[in-house]
Motif scaffolding. Structure first.
Motif, mmCIF file in Angstrom:
data_model
loop_
_atom_site.group_PDB
_atom_site.id
_atom_site.type_symbol
_atom_site.label_atom_id
_atom_site.label_comp_id
_atom_site.label_asym_id
_atom_site.label_seq_id
_atom_site.Cartn_x
_atom_site.Cartn_y
_atom_site.Cartn_z
ATOM 1 N N ALA A 436 13.962 -18.785 102.375
ATOM 2 C CA ALA A 436 14.800 -18.630 101.007
ATOM 3 C C ALA A 436 14.697 -16.459 100.578
ATOM 4 O O ALA A 436 14.906 -17.286 99.560
ATOM 5 N N THR A 437 14.668 -16.124 101.853
ATOM 6 C CA THR A 437 14.203 -14.333 101.143
ATOM 7 C C THR A 437 15.562 -13.804 100.957
ATOM 8 O O THR A 437 15.951 -13.883 102.389
ATOM 9 N N THR A 438 16.088 -12.909 99.982
ATOM 10 C CA THR A 438 16.753 -11.993 100.730
ATOM 11 C C THR A 438 16.551 -10.577 101.091
ATOM 12 O O THR A 438 15.455 -10.093 99.288
ATOM 13 N N VAL A 439 16.248 -9.357 101.182
ATOM 14 C CA VAL A 439 15.410 -7.882 100.996
ATOM 15 C C VAL A 439 16.781 -7.285 100.198
ATOM 16 O O VAL A 439 17.840 -7.081 101.665
ATOM 17 N N ARG A 440 16.859 -6.702 99.812
ATOM 18 C CA ARG A 440 17.052 -5.260 99.631
ATOM 19 C C ARG A 440 17.118 -3.776 99.377
ATOM 20 O O ARG A 440 15.769 -3.886 98.591
ATOM 21 N N GLU A 441 17.577 -2.434 99.582
ATOM 22 C CA GLU A 441 16.152 -1.160 99.213
ATOM 23 C C GLU A 441 17.288 -0.977 97.829
ATOM 24 O O GLU A 441 18.282 -0.971 98.161
ATOM 25 N N LEU A 442 16.208 0.085 97.491
ATOM 26 C CA LEU A 442 16.690 0.885 96.426
ATOM 27 C C LEU A 442 16.772 2.390 96.357
ATOM 28 O O LEU A 442 15.965 2.880 97.186
ATOM 29 N N PRO A 443 17.706 2.995 95.862
ATOM 30 C CA PRO A 443 17.060 4.559 96.220
ATOM 31 C C PRO A 443 15.974 4.684 95.861
ATOM 32 O O PRO A 443 15.228 4.677 94.475
ATOM 33 N N GLY A 444 15.400 5.642 96.876
ATOM 34 C CA GLY A 444 13.575 6.461 96.118
ATOM 35 C C GLY A 444 12.704 5.634 96.516
ATOM 36 O O GLY A 444 11.826 5.890 96.471
ATOM 37 N N GLY A 445 13.858 4.096 97.660
ATOM 38 C CA GLY A 445 12.392 3.802 98.819
ATOM 39 C C GLY A 445 11.504 2.556 98.038
ATOM 40 O O GLY A 445 10.816 1.892 98.665
ATOM 41 N N ALA A 446 12.057 2.067 97.159
ATOM 42 C CA ALA A 446 11.472 0.688 96.121
ATOM 43 C C ALA A 446 12.247 -0.676 97.062
ATOM 44 O O ALA A 446 14.055 -0.406 97.805
ATOM 45 N N THR A 447 11.437 -1.516 97.544
ATOM 46 C CA THR A 447 12.178 -2.932 98.134
ATOM 47 C C THR A 447 11.965 -4.383 97.247
ATOM 48 O O THR A 447 11.843 -3.683 96.498
ATOM 49 N N VAL A 448 13.572 -4.521 96.826
ATOM 50 C CA VAL A 448 13.738 -5.475 96.140
ATOM 51 C C VAL A 448 13.244 -6.967 97.256
ATOM 52 O O VAL A 448 14.261 -6.754 98.380
ATOM 53 N N LEU A 449 12.598 -7.679 96.920
ATOM 54 C CA LEU A 449 13.177 -9.215 97.800
ATOM 55 C C LEU A 449 13.131 -10.458 96.597
ATOM 56 O O LEU A 449 12.581 -10.726 95.153
ATOM 57 N N GLU A 450 14.410 -11.073 96.957
ATOM 58 C CA GLU A 450 14.861 -12.327 96.367
ATOM 59 C C GLU A 450 14.615 -13.121 96.812
ATOM 60 O O GLU A 450 15.190 -13.462 97.419
ATOM 61 N N ILE A 451 13.509 -14.151 96.431
ATOM 62 C CA ILE A 451 13.425 -15.143 96.714
ATOM 63 C C ILE A 451 13.687 -16.460 96.107
ATOM 64 O O ILE A 451 13.570 -16.480 94.365
ATOM 65 N N ARG A 452 14.972 -17.192 96.743
ATOM 66 C CA ARG A 452 15.076 -18.279 96.013
ATOM 67 C C ARG A 452 14.500 -19.395 95.344
ATOM 68 O O ARG A 452 14.279 -20.279 96.630
ATOM 69 N N PRO A 453 13.927 -19.867 94.084
ATOM 70 C CA PRO A 453 13.240 -21.158 94.275
ATOM 71 C C PRO A 453 13.635 -22.886 94.550
ATOM 72 O O PRO A 453 14.370 -22.645 94.233
ATOM 73 N N PRO A 454 13.262 -23.690 95.130
ATOM 74 C CA PRO A 454 13.120 -24.735 95.457
ATOM 75 C C PRO A 454 13.398 -25.810 93.998
ATOM 76 O O PRO A 454 12.642 -24.952 92.442
ATOM 77 N N GLY A 455 14.276 -25.793 93.279
ATOM 78 C CA GLY A 455 14.428 -26.763 92.274
ATOM 79 C C GLY A 455 15.007 -25.571 90.655
ATOM 80 O O GLY A 455 15.658 -24.249 91.375
ATOM 81 N N GLU A 456 14.587 -26.148 89.580
ATOM 82 C CA GLU A 456 15.118 -25.403 89.175
ATOM 83 C C GLU A 456 15.071 -23.786 88.876
ATOM 84 O O GLU A 456 13.632 -23.685 89.450
ATOM 85 N N ALA A 457 15.608 -23.397 87.704
ATOM 86 C CA ALA A 457 15.333 -21.542 87.766
ATOM 87 C C ALA A 457 13.504 -20.947 87.063
ATOM 88 O O ALA A 457 12.650 -20.493 87.099
ATOM 89 N N ASP A 458 13.262 -22.488 85.783
ATOM 90 C CA ASP A 458 12.353 -22.275 85.131
ATOM 91 C C ASP A 458 11.638 -23.566 85.640
ATOM 92 O O ASP A 458 10.808 -23.840 84.608
ATOM 93 N N GLY A 459 11.296 -24.178 86.623
ATOM 94 C CA GLY A 459 10.562 -25.841 87.101
ATOM 95 C C GLY A 459 9.632 -25.567 87.607
ATOM 96 O O GLY A 459 8.712 -23.967 87.611
ATOM 97 N N GLU A 460 8.723 -26.324 87.710
ATOM 98 C CA GLU A 460 7.215 -26.023 88.627
ATOM 99 C C GLU A 460 6.870 -24.700 89.291
ATOM 100 O O GLU A 460 6.141 -24.847 89.816
ATOM 101 N N GLU A 461 7.676 -25.761 90.569
ATOM 102 C CA GLU A 461 7.773 -25.131 91.847
ATOM 103 C C GLU A 461 8.258 -23.574 91.661
ATOM 104 O O GLU A 461 7.160 -22.388 91.978
ATOM 105 N N ALA A 462 9.182 -22.765 90.856
ATOM 106 C CA ALA A 462 9.085 -22.164 90.399
ATOM 107 C C ALA A 462 8.153 -20.827 90.201
ATOM 108 O O ALA A 462 7.733 -19.478 90.205
ATOM 109 N N THR A 463 7.741 -21.621 89.008
ATOM 110 C CA THR A 463 6.383 -20.669 88.121
ATOM 111 C C THR A 463 5.086 -20.366 88.732
ATOM 112 O O THR A 463 4.655 -19.727 88.827
ATOM 113 N N GLU A 464 5.007 -21.698 89.848
ATOM 114 C CA GLU A 464 3.952 -21.516 90.829
ATOM 115 C C GLU A 464 4.122 -20.659 91.872
ATOM 116 O O GLU A 464 3.314 -19.749 92.167
ATOM 117 N N LEU A 465 5.587 -20.681 91.845
ATOM 118 C CA LEU A 465 6.400 -19.290 93.172
ATOM 119 C C LEU A 465 5.666 -18.008 92.331
ATOM 120 O O LEU A 465 5.114 -17.143 93.565
#
Length: 702
Positions: A436-465
């Protein structure tokens, strides 16, 4: 110093009251403007990785704030509703400052599988100023709410903070409406007269005005949390009543020995005022531990609450003496009772704890330790809309999404910033951590990965990730941000700075208690017994709100973790309040010891004299804290329950049983100090006392 304050307040009482009246007008006029400035950005830690990554994204590829609308309660395929939603989406897209509004009917995942709900996400342009952002948000939210459907809710982003601020203001108003009449009724029982009962409330109103004004002034230079209103108001109200109660009880005693009202006020300030001064300083010092943390939230809370404590202390030492000088002649003196009648229940408790000191310790200490056991499994989290009462818009939106969409819908992703110069294989390896990862490019050559964790945004799975990403990046220029990363950084900040915060508080408390008592053992005993009551109260909060036991009785639910705001605030405030009651008791024990030179009798006389004050003060403070538990906002419920239990446990089990038992065990050694420190105390300690030589010996119970 205290004598000078007393003389100034009694010489010009009307002037003092006028100055405090102007202060009240400022507090309730200018100070209430803080409600429009509240922030819900609690977990930000300056200098942390998550904050650095967020700032980088704001500079290189800023993304505007976003809010979410939910339409539910009917078949969303209905032609009329579909047309109405289409018109609303088109109108919102035309709002100045709105960057994107996807069509919920054609965008995957925005319409529920059961066909009875849809989501309308609204994203604003990046870089908007505050006024433009507020206008865009209000216009977009208002247009979505105009959709004709059974359930239409809009929240998230800045709107969530606005809704929290409105809820905070409503809860404060309701809590005051509940607590003030109850406090007045209890004060009437304590004093048996309306005049005496009203004076603590006058001081309390000054404390509340001071809370608002202090928060407003701090909001000029730093963010103020939505939690600050309830916490500072409850503490300002409670401590003001406590201090006024202590001063009034002493004033009524002094009136038994002199017909001169002004002289009685001077004696009161010299004796009870000394206790109020040290108590206020001790509570303020207990809160300075929050300044050690780099978190803006914790620092601002520490400063604001400490300021409120000082305002309460000053009100008790200036406004109340002025009121007593002006109206004290109409207050009935305390009744003279036969020897042994006053405070006899508390004297019996003290003698019981003296005779059975080993048994008291053997029973009370293990019980408190057992109550504290849940603390060992305590977890903290950012929390979500489940922390809000069910009638709030943000909670309704959250519940609607949970009812109609699969788990994880709308969860804020973990954001991984791969800076320019990073090895390409690193980004590929991080992308492989989750499908569950999406990728977008930023000006200047940086890359942003957005990884959607299972469960809640601040759950154990998210913090472990988050931990897995940081471990997998090696030494590459890769940073992680998002709610889960902020929570991880906040936890690390607490673990790193907590020992220094504790050391700061303990050193300050030791110095103040040594200046108050001249002993080095009493501060150590006080801290030890206080930690027992604090641990028991915090353990109960974990058992209720984290584990879910009896949470329904408070209108809450077990969330699997405490709000990250609750533990540090409960610990700091409860520790300071416990010092309050300790000083009330030690002051009377010290007076009795100086009068009789009998250590054992001083313990009995001290508890006889202070027991009723401590009990009444604890009850009044518990009423104030409990009133703030009627709002239904989980973090405030947690803080309210923790402080209520801490006050009640400390004022009963600890101060009524453990204090006399440990004092009896220590005997004369309780007041011991090495010779150099004894000389230092004789020279620099505060020794301002009431004149005792002119009065006959009379029992000093209340």
């Amino acid at each position: 110093m205290l004598s000078a304050l007393a003389r100034a307040a009694t010489r010009r009482p009307l002037t003092v009251m006028l100055l405090w009246g102007l202060f009240l007008l400022l507090g309730f006029g200018l100070g209430t403007g803080v409600f429009a400035r509240l922030s819900d950005n609690v977990p930000e830690v300056p200098g942390s990785e998550s904050e650095s990554a967020a700032q980088y994204l704001d500079r290189v590829g800023p993304v505007g704030e976003s809010v979410t609308g939910v339409v539910a309660g009917t078949a969303v395929s209905d032609a009329k509703l579909r047309a109405e939603v289409g018109r609303a989406v088109a109108d919102v897209r035309r709002v100045t400052g709105v960057a994107a509004v996807p069509d919920p009917y054609t965008t995957r995942g925005l319409t529920s599988k059961d066909g009875r709900a849809l989501i309308i996400p609204v994203t604003l342009e990046g870089g908007l100023d505050d006024d433009a952002e507020e206008h865009a948000l209000d216009a977009a939210a208002e247009r979505i709410r105009e959709i004709d459907a059974p359930d239409v809710h809009v929240s998230g982003g800045p709107l969530l903070g606005q809704q929290l601020g409105e809820r905070a203001q409503e809860d404060v108003k309701n809590a005051e409406l509940i607590s003030l009449p109850v406090v007045l009724a209890l004060l009437l029982v304590v004093f048996g007269g309306l005049r005496s009962a009203l004076l603590p409330l006058v001081v309390a109103v000054g404390g509340i005005a001071g809370a608002f004004l202090a928060l407003f002034l701090f909001s000029e230079v730093t963010d103020i949390s939505v939690y600050a209103i309830q916490v500072t108001t409850m503490l300002g109200l409670g401590l003001a009543v406590d201090y006024a109660l202590l001063m009034l009880v002493r004033f009524r005693e002094e009136r038994r020995h002199t017909e001169d009202v002004v002289e009685a006020v001077h004696r009161t300030v010299a004796a009870a005022g000394r206790t109020v001064l040290f108590s206020g300083l001790t509570v303020a010092v207990s809160l300075t531990g929050l300044l050690v943390f780099p978190s803006v939230f914790l620092r601002s809370m520490g400063l604001a609450v400490a300021a409120v404590v000082v305002i309460d202390m000053l009100a008790a030492l200036t406004l109340l003496p002025a009121l007593l000088a002006r109206f004290g002649g109409r207050i009935t003196p305390a009744k003279n009772r036969p020897e042994g009648e006053e405070g006899r229940v508390f004297a019996r408790i003290a003698r019981f704890a003296d005779r059975r000191r080993i048994a008291v310790l053997a029973v009370a200490v293990p019980v408190l330790l057992v109550l504290a056991l849940p603390v060992t499994g305590m977890r903290i989290a950012l929390g979500d809309a489940r922390q809000l009462p069910s009638d709030t818009e943000a909670r309704r939106l959250h519940d609607t999404v949970g009812d109609h969409f699969p788990p994880g819908t709308g969860v804020t992703p973990i954001t991984v910033v791969v800076r320019p110069g990073a090895d390409g294989a690193t980004a590929d390896g991080l992308r492989a951590l989750s499908p569950a990862t999406t990728v977008r490019e930023l000006p200047g050559g940086a890359t942003v990965l957005e990884i959607r964790p299972p469960g809640e945004a601040d759950g154990e799975e998210a913090t472990e990730l988050v931990d897995r990403v940081r471990e997998a990046r090696g030494g590459e220029p890769v940073e992680v941000t998002g709610p889960a990363a902020r929570l991880v950084d906040f936890r690390e900040m607490l673990a790193e700075r907590a020992p220094w915060a504790a050391l700061t508080v303990l050193v300050g408390i030791f110095v103040l208690l040594f200046a108050f008592t001249g002993s080095v053992l009493l501060p150590l005993r006080t801290v030890t017994t206080t930690l027992l009551s604090l641990g028991a109260a915090l353990g109960a909060v974990v058992w209720v709100f984290q584990d879910g036991h009896l949470a329904g009785l408070l209108g809450a639910e077990g969330l699997g973790a405490l709000s990250l705001t609750a533990p540090p605030l409960i610990i700091a405030i409860a520790f300071g309040l416990a010092m309050d009651y300790e000083l009330f008791i030690l002051a009377r024990m010290r007076e009795a010891r100086q009068r009789t030179s009998d250590d054992a009798q001083a313990v009995v006389d001290g508890l006889r004299s202070s027991g009723r004050v401590v009990t009444c003060a604890a009850l009044l403070l518990a009423v104030v804290f409990a009133a703030f538990m009627t709002g239904g906002f989980s973090p405030i419920l947690q803080i309210g329950l923790g402080l209520t239990l801490a006050v009640l446990i400390d004022a009963t089990v600890v101060r009524m049983l453990l204090v006399p038992a440990t004092m009896s065990l220590l005997g004369r050694r309780a007041w011991w100090a090495p010779a150099p420190l004894r000389k230092a105390h004789d020279r620099f300690g505060l020794h301002e006392e009431p004149a005792e030589t002119a009065r006959p010996r009379v029992p000093t119970g209340v």
